[in-house]
Write a protein that holds these residues in place. Structure first.
Motif, short mmCIF file in Angstrom:
data_model
loop_
_atom_site.label_atom_id
_atom_site.label_comp_id
_atom_site.label_asym_id
_atom_site.label_seq_id
_atom_site.Cartn_x
_atom_site.Cartn_y
_atom_site.Cartn_z
N PHE A 42 0.84 -1.20 -0.07
CA PHE A 42 0.22 -0.15 -0.05
C PHE A 42 1.02 1.22 0.05
O PHE A 42 1.96 1.39 0.66
CB PHE A 42 -0.85 -0.09 1.20
N HIS A 43 0.41 2.24 -0.79
CA HIS A 43 1.18 3.49 -1.05
C HIS A 43 -0.04 4.70 -0.81
O HIS A 43 -0.96 4.56 -1.22
CB HIS A 43 2.21 3.67 -2.08
N ILE A 44 0.83 5.75 -0.44
CA ILE A 44 -0.12 6.80 -0.60
C ILE A 44 0.20 7.79 -1.75
O ILE A 44 1.42 8.15 -2.18
CB ILE A 44 0.19 7.97 0.62
N VAL A 45 -0.72 7.81 -2.80
CA VAL A 45 -0.54 8.63 -4.23
C VAL A 45 -1.32 9.87 -4.21
O VAL A 45 -2.53 9.54 -4.10
CB VAL A 45 -0.65 7.65 -5.27
N ARG A 46 -1.01 10.99 -4.17
CA ARG A 46 -1.89 12.52 -4.12
C ARG A 46 -2.71 12.24 -2.93
O ARG A 46 -4.08 12.47 -3.15
CB ARG A 46 -2.39 12.48 -5.35
N ASN A 47 -2.14 11.72 -1.97
CA ASN A 47 -3.05 11.71 -0.60
C ASN A 47 -4.06 10.64 -0.51
O ASN A 47 -4.97 10.58 0.25
CB ASN A 47 -3.64 12.77 -0.13
N LYS A 48 -3.95 9.67 -1.50
CA LYS A 48 -5.25 8.61 -1.54
C LYS A 48 -4.34 7.12 -1.44
O LYS A 48 -3.16 6.95 -2.01
CB LYS A 48 -5.60 8.61 -2.78
N LEU A 49 -5.01 6.38 -0.88
CA LEU A 49 -4.43 5.00 -0.62
C LEU A 49 -4.42 4.38 -1.76
O LEU A 49 -5.67 4.15 -2.55
CB LEU A 49 -5.20 4.21 0.52
N THR A 50 -3.32 3.72 -2.33
CA THR A 50 -3.25 2.92 -3.67
C THR A 50 -2.68 1.55 -3.30
O THR A 50 -1.70 1.49 -2.71
CB THR A 50 -2.54 3.72 -4.52
N LEU A 51 -3.04 0.54 -3.98
CA LEU A 51 -2.79 -0.76 -3.85
C LEU A 51 -1.49 -0.68 -5.00
O LEU A 51 -2.05 -0.92 -6.47
CB LEU A 51 -3.73 -1.62 -3.76
N PHE A 52 -0.37 -1.06 -4.75
CA PHE A 52 0.61 -1.61 -5.85
C PHE A 52 0.35 -3.31 -6.06
O PHE A 52 0.88 -4.21 -5.50
CB PHE A 52 1.94 -1.33 -5.58
N GLU A 53 -0.25 -3.65 -7.28
CA GLU A 53 -0.86 -5.05 -7.22
C GLU A 53 0.36 -5.84 -7.27
O GLU A 53 0.38 -7.25 -7.01
CB GLU A 53 -1.52 -5.06 -8.59
N ASN A 54 1.28 -5.52 -8.00
CA ASN A 54 2.70 -6.38 -8.26
C ASN A 54 3.36 -6.56 -6.92
O ASN A 54 4.14 -7.48 -6.72
CB ASN A 54 3.56 -5.93 -9.06
N GLU A 55 3.21 -5.78 -5.90
CA GLU A 55 3.95 -6.06 -4.69
C GLU A 55 3.01 -6.86 -3.44
O GLU A 55 3.41 -7.36 -2.56
CB GLU A 55 4.02 -4.98 -3.84
N CYS A 56 1.48 -6.77 -3.72
CA CYS A 56 0.68 -7.64 -2.92
C CYS A 56 0.66 -9.17 -3.21
O CYS A 56 0.74 -9.49 -4.15
CB CYS A 56 -0.71 -7.32 -3.14
N VAL A 57 0.78 -9.98 -2.03
CA VAL A 57 0.84 -11.35 -2.07
C VAL A 57 -0.72 -12.05 -1.61
O VAL A 57 -0.48 -13.36 -1.50
CB VAL A 57 2.00 -12.03 -1.24
N GLY A 58 -1.34 -11.14 -1.16
CA GLY A 58 -2.84 -11.61 -0.95
C GLY A 58 -2.93 -12.56 0.18
O GLY A 58 -3.80 -13.55 0.43
N CYS A 59 -2.16 -12.13 1.30
CA CYS A 59 -1.91 -12.98 2.66
C CYS A 59 -3.16 -12.54 3.43
O CYS A 59 -3.52 -13.53 4.40
CB CYS A 59 -0.76 -12.75 3.12
N ALA A 60 -3.96 -11.37 3.23
CA ALA A 60 -5.20 -11.28 3.96
C ALA A 60 -4.78 -10.79 5.21
O ALA A 60 -5.66 -10.39 6.34
CB ALA A 60 -5.95 -12.47 4.02
#
Length: 362
Positions: A42-60
């Motif tokens: 997860f990253h903050i882009v223009r003050n909005k939370l954004t998911l970087f799909e290529n970094e997520c492993v779906g661990c929940a």
């Protein structure tokens, strides 16, 4: 990564931006999922939370931490699991090795619901957490244990006989990464059929019109309805990790309505005549937006919660004003006594008194 989407998906994991507190209110600084994510997806882009799909492993591991249920995983729904927990012939041990994904998928509400609805205490296997490949910085285990502790604190406060018990004995682990991959695949396979009912429960809830309340809060309130009738005491003067309380200072509140407009769950809402503010403790998720947006700092938190008010969403009127017309600007304002002059005109005259001085008086 492209533009910020309303729904972002990474394999089985999805993030719905329209339910995120950072989108609800621009100045909100919620970063729970950012802090707990073991892969920094997860990253903050223009003050909005954004998911970087290529970094997520779906661990929940982050799902249970989101106060507004903006995070989901298709293979497992904690709301459905918590709601059906009591119907198992033998209550299963919550473990990432057999019955669930990472235990971070559950929130305090889920643990509490399972304890309230079941006929015995809930058991969580935490023996793998410290050495888990997902717990490299220790944040994930810390988050899970904090939720278990919060549920037990609440259960003890209301004198419920059940608790969230933990298994702490560690087993020998050969290849932690291999075990994680094997365990995650096993969970997906074992829940492939029954997860359909679970997922449809939360998905259907989120599709309801004007449904702002997280389903986990509704499950908790329904669970409380089943027990409050038999409790000797339902009002408590202490703080709780589950319920939040608010108060409004009559003298400093301007009745501007910003707090009611930006409250994501309508816990704060105006009276029918728009001259006052109600508060529903059962709807408050403790996001802090109301306190942050209040310019005169009239809204503050206070201790105490009442289970009857929570369970049945009873509301209390925190403040109410008589609207009168200002003698200077002729605009209506909340009257608090004294000369009928609004705060804006009073402030203006105090700051610019020299403008009203006559030449003969100089």
């Amino acid at each position: 990564m492209g533009n910020i989407n309303f729904v972002q998906k990474s394999n089985l994991f999805s993030y719905t931006a329209t339910r995120c507190l950072r989108n609800e209110y621009y100045h909100n600084d919620c970063r729970i999922c950012i802090d707990v994510c073991p892969k920094g997806a997860f990253h903050i882009v223009r003050n909005k939370l954004t998911l970087f799909e290529n970094e997520c492993v779906g661990c929940a591991g982050c799902i249970g931490s989101c106060p507004t249920e903006a995070l989901e995983i298709e293979s497992f729904d904690p709301n459905g699991y918590a709601a059906s927990y009591q119907h198992h012939e033998e209550a299963p041990t919550l473990t990432c090795k057999v019955s669930t994904p990472c235990l971070g998928v559950f929130d305090v509400e889920h643990y509490t619901v399972m304890a309230l609805r079941g006929d015995k205490s809930v058991t969580c296997d935490l023996s793998h957490c410290a050495g888990c490949v997902l717990n490299e910085n220790g944040k994930l285990e810390e988050s899970i244990r904090a939720k278990v502790e919060g549920a037990n604190q609440f259960l003890e406060t209301i004198q419920n006989p059940h608790r969230i018990e933990t298994i702490e004995v560690k087993e020998e682990q050969a290849d932690r990464r291999a075990l994680f991959r094997k365990g995650f695949e096993k969970v997906k396979e074992s829940l492939a059929e029954e997860s359909v009912a679970h997922v449809s429960m939360t998905t259907a809830h989120h599709k309801l019109p004007d449904m702002k309340m997280p389903l986990k809060r509704i499950l908790l309130k329904n669970s409380l309805k089943e027990i409050v009738g038999g409790m000797e005491t339902t009002a408590f003067a202490i703080s709780s990790p589950l319920f939040f309380n608010k108060q409004i200072n009559f003298e400093t509140c301007t009745n501007c309505g910003d707090c009611t407009q930006f409250c994501p769950t309508d816990a704060l809402f105006p009276t029918s005549d728009k001259q006052g503010i109600y508060f529903s403790q059962g709807k408050c998720i403790g996001c802090g937006i109301c306190e942050d947006i209040c310019k005169p700092n009239a809204i503050t938190s206070k201790e105490g919660f009442d289970l009857v008010s929570v369970a049945y969403e009873r509301s209390e009127q925190l403040v109410h004003y008589e609207m009168v017309t200002c003698h200077e600007c002729r605009c209506p304002y909340p009257y608090k006594g004294g000369d009928p002059i609004c705060d804006r005109c009073t402030s203006f005259m105090a700051k610019h008194a020299n403008m009203f001085t006559l030449a003969r008086d100089m």
